[in-house]
Write an enzyme that holds these catalytic residues in place. Structure first.
Site, PDB file in Angstrom:
ATOM      1  N   ARG A   1      48.203  43.731   2.281  1.00 20.06           N
ATOM      2  CA  ARG A   1      49.000  43.654   2.894  1.00 20.06           C
ATOM      3  C   ARG A   1      48.659  42.749   4.533  1.00 20.06           C
ATOM      4  O   ARG A   1      50.338  42.412   4.641  1.00 20.06           O
ATOM      5  CB  ARG A   1      49.971  44.846   3.050  1.00 20.06           C
ATOM      6  N   ASP A   2      48.178  42.010   5.244  1.00 18.68           N
ATOM      7  CA  ASP A   2      48.056  41.113   6.316  1.00 18.68           C
ATOM      8  C   ASP A   2      46.867  40.155   6.251  1.00 18.68           C
ATOM      9  O   ASP A   2      47.033  40.956   7.506  1.00 18.68           O
ATOM     10  CB  ASP A   2      48.533  42.540   7.512  1.00 18.68           C
ATOM     11  N   ILE A   3      46.703  39.919   5.371  1.00 18.94           N
ATOM     12  CA  ILE A   3      45.577  39.235   5.290  1.00 18.94           C
ATOM     13  C   ILE A   3      46.136  37.224   5.456  1.00 18.94           C
ATOM     14  O   ILE A   3      47.624  37.229   5.640  1.00 18.94           O
ATOM     15  CB  ILE A   3      45.200  38.531   3.926  1.00 18.94           C
TER      16      ILE A   3
END
Length: 266
Positions: A56-58
């Site tokens: 969810r936060d690449i």
């Protein structure tokens, strides 16, 4: 007392290498190294997905390159796990339902709109990183009309793909420019179902790009994405017909050397 112990990864975040690409001419070798690292990150992400974890936060700051050139996928602080019975996932679900979670301009349209983040959302973020590698760190959204307009474009998945990539892309092979453009359209499809269904597929398509391109048919053929694909294909053919590359002037890249093996989840 409780302690959380993690490996220390000496090296630099991917952001540093992308910044170098924006001010120096990327050689074919440095571009190949970058694409190879991204393919390894895709494989590391696939392992996480298979374990039921969605990152969810690449984004580039969360990918660290060690002294041997091995990429590490870091910071799973916003991740969710597939088993909703676990306390970890339940905590995130209670906080995140209907709200945006992630880093705004690295997140997928469905995340920005407050929808559920899935494996396809992580693949979108990988597509934005590929966009940076192919364009010398060019902004994927237009800020000409202000940040509100850029946010609207991001929520709709309207990524700005330039008419030409950095010259080193064409040096990968005769079909590389067209294949790269089509691969971007595949990974950055506004519809999650039209993106590569696994990060492993994305890694394999990056392998094909490194080999100079591949079968365009393997980059998705669903009718819902055909209009976007045709638009990008038309732009590619115009470029291949003779549009002169007119990007940033570059110097030799200074990325890490090629390395064997896969990325590591840190």
């Amino acid at each position: 007392a409780c302690y959380l112990v993690m490996d220390y990864v000496p090296g630099v975040p991917l952001t540093v290498l992308l910044d170098e690409m924006s001010i120096r001419r990327a050689s074919l070798t440095s571009l190949r190294n970058m694409l190879d690292m991204l393919a390894k990150v895709c494989r590391a992400l696939h392992a996480a997905h298979e374990a039921g974890v969605t990152h969810r936060d690449i984004k580039p700051p969360n990918i660290r390159i060690d002294e041997q050139g091995t990429p590490f996928l870091l910071d799973f602080g916003l991740a969710t796990v597939a088993d909703e019975s676990t306390q970890f996932n339940s905590m995130h679900t209670a906080v995140d339902h209907g709200h945006f979670v992630g880093t705004l301009f690295w997140s997928s349209p469905e995340q920005i709109s407050g929808g559920e983040a899935t494996r396809a959302s992580d693949i979108w973020s990988l597509g934005l990183i590929l966009h940076q590698m192919l364009t010398a760190n060019a902004a994927p959204y237009s800020f000409d009309r202000g940040i509100a307009s850029a946010i609207r474009d991001a929520s709709r998945g309207q990524v700005r793909i330039p008419e030409s990539f950095i010259p080193a892309v064409a040096e990968l092979g005769d079909g590389a420019d067209l294949y790269a453009r089509s691969l971007l359209a595949y990974m950055l499809s506004p519809r999650p179902s039209d993106r590569p269904q696994t990060a492993l597929i994305a890694a394999e398509r990056l392998d094909s790009l490194l080999e100079g391109g591949g079968d365009l048919g393997e980059l998705g053929s669903g009718p819902r994405r055909s209009r976007r694909w045709r638009s990008l294909l038309t732009g590619s053919l115009v470029v291949l017909a003779g549009v002169v590359f007119a990007g940033t002037m570059w110097g030799d890249g200074a990325g890490p050397g090629e390395s064997e093996g896969s990325a590591v989840i840190g």
